[in-house]
Design a protein around this motif. Structure first.
Motif, PDB file in Angstrom:
ATOM      1  N   GLU A 157     -13.765   6.207  -2.209  1.00 62.11           N
ATOM      2  CA  GLU A 157     -12.693   5.265  -2.467  1.00 62.11           C
ATOM      3  C   GLU A 157     -11.308   5.901  -2.525  1.00 62.11           C
ATOM      4  OE1 GLU A 157     -13.766   3.116  -5.955  1.00 62.11           O
ATOM      5  OE2 GLU A 157     -15.389   2.073  -4.966  1.00 62.11           O
TER       6      GLU A 157
ATOM      7  N   GLY B  90      -8.940   4.692   1.040  1.00 57.74           N
ATOM      8  CA  GLY B  90      -8.491   3.296   1.106  1.00 57.74           C
ATOM      9  C   GLY B  90      -7.289   3.005   0.218  1.00 57.74           C
ATOM     10  N   PRO B  91      -7.370   3.306  -1.083  1.00 52.57           N
ATOM     11  CA  PRO B  91      -6.203   3.073  -1.938  1.00 52.57           C
ATOM     12  C   PRO B  91      -5.002   3.950  -1.558  1.00 52.57           C
ATOM     13  CG  PRO B  91      -8.177   3.284  -3.274  1.00 52.57           C
ATOM     14  CD  PRO B  91      -8.553   3.638  -1.872  1.00 52.57           C
ATOM     15  N   THR B  92      -5.269   5.172  -1.094  1.00 52.92           N
ATOM     16  CA  THR B  92      -4.169   6.038  -0.662  1.00 52.92           C
ATOM     17  C   THR B  92      -3.480   5.438   0.553  1.00 52.92           C
ATOM     18  OG1 THR B  92      -5.315   7.981  -1.518  1.00 52.92           O
ATOM     19  CG2 THR B  92      -3.559   8.366   0.067  1.00 52.92           C
TER      20      THR B  92
ATOM     21  N   ASP C 233      -3.270   2.312   1.282  1.00 49.07           N
ATOM     22  CA  ASP C 233      -2.475   1.174   0.802  1.00 49.07           C
ATOM     23  C   ASP C 233      -1.124   1.636   0.262  1.00 49.07           C
ATOM     24  OD1 ASP C 233      -4.523  -0.577   1.460  1.00 49.07           O
ATOM     25  OD2 ASP C 233      -5.324  -0.651  -0.584  1.00 49.07           O
ATOM     26  N   ARG C 234      -1.126   2.693  -0.561  1.00 46.09           N
ATOM     27  CA  ARG C 234       0.131   3.200  -1.131  1.00 46.09           C
ATOM     28  C   ARG C 234       1.031   3.801  -0.054  1.00 46.09           C
ATOM     29  NH1 ARG C 234      -3.556   4.948  -5.071  1.00 46.09           N
ATOM     30  NH2 ARG C 234      -3.466   7.070  -4.260  1.00 46.09           N
TER      31      ARG C 234
ATOM     32  N   ASP D 235       2.583   1.019   1.937  1.00 49.42           N
ATOM     33  CA  ASP D 235       3.669   0.390   1.169  1.00 49.42           C
ATOM     34  C   ASP D 235       4.952   1.200   1.259  1.00 49.42           C
ATOM     35  OD1 ASP D 235       2.011  -1.675   0.410  1.00 49.42           O
ATOM     36  OD2 ASP D 235       1.603  -0.860  -1.594  1.00 49.42           O
TER      37      ASP D 235
END
Length: 132
Positions: free
Chosen positions: A45, A48-50, A52-53, A56
Motif C-alpha cells: 500500500e 498507491g497513496p504516494t 495520490d500525493r 496532487d
C-alpha cells in the motif's frame, strides 16, 4: 402407521454447542487470515497513496506540470526512498534516486495530461517507485 412428532428435533443445548463451535472456528480462521496478509499489505500500500500525493503536487487544473517533479518527489513517505517519473510525447522528467537492481520496489502509475508548453497538453503518465 404411527407418526413421531419428535422427528428432526435437536436438544437446545446441543444446538447451541454446535453453533458456538462453528462460530469460534470461523472467527479463528478470519483472525489468522488477517494476520497473514498484514505484512504484505503494509508494503503493497505504499505506492498507491504516494502516487495520490505526488499527483496532487503535480496537477493543477487537471494537467500535470513536469517542472514540479522535484517538489512532488518530496511528497513521499518518511523513511522510504521515492522515484517520480513523468513521461509524455517521448520526453521524461525524473526526480529521486534510481532503485538499485536488487531493491524490492513498490510501483504505481497513472495516466495524466502533461503540459509541454503554453497551450500544449499531451497525454502522459506519472510513475512512482517506493522502496526502503
Amino acid at each position: 402407521m404411527s407418526r413421531s412428532s419428535a422427528r428432526g428435533q435437536v436438544e437446545p443445548v446441543a444446538a447451541l454447542a454446535v453453533l458456538l463451535a462453528v462460530s469460534s472456528a470461523v472467527s479463528a480462521y478470519a483472525v489468522a487470515l488477517d494476520d497473514v496478509g498484514a505484512e504484505r499489505r503494509d508494503e503493497r500500500e505504499l505506492a498507491g497513496p504516494t502516487l495520490d500525493r505526488v499527483t496532487d503536487a503535480l496537477v493543477t487544473g487537471g494537467v500535470a506540470d513536469p517542472t514540479r517533479t522535484a517538489r512532488a518527489h518530496r511528497a513521499g513517505p518518511d523513511g522510504y526512498r521515492v522515484n517520480v517519473t513523468v513521461a509524455a510525447a517521448g520526453r521524461r522528467w525524473h526526480a529521486g534516486a534510481t532503485p538499485s537492481p536488487g531493491a524490492t520496489t513498490d510501483a504505481a502509475s497513472r495516466s495524466v495530461g502533461v503540459r509541454l508548453g503554453p497551450g500544449r497538453v499531451r497525454p502522459g503518465r506519472v510513475r512512482v517507485e517506493v522502496w526502503s
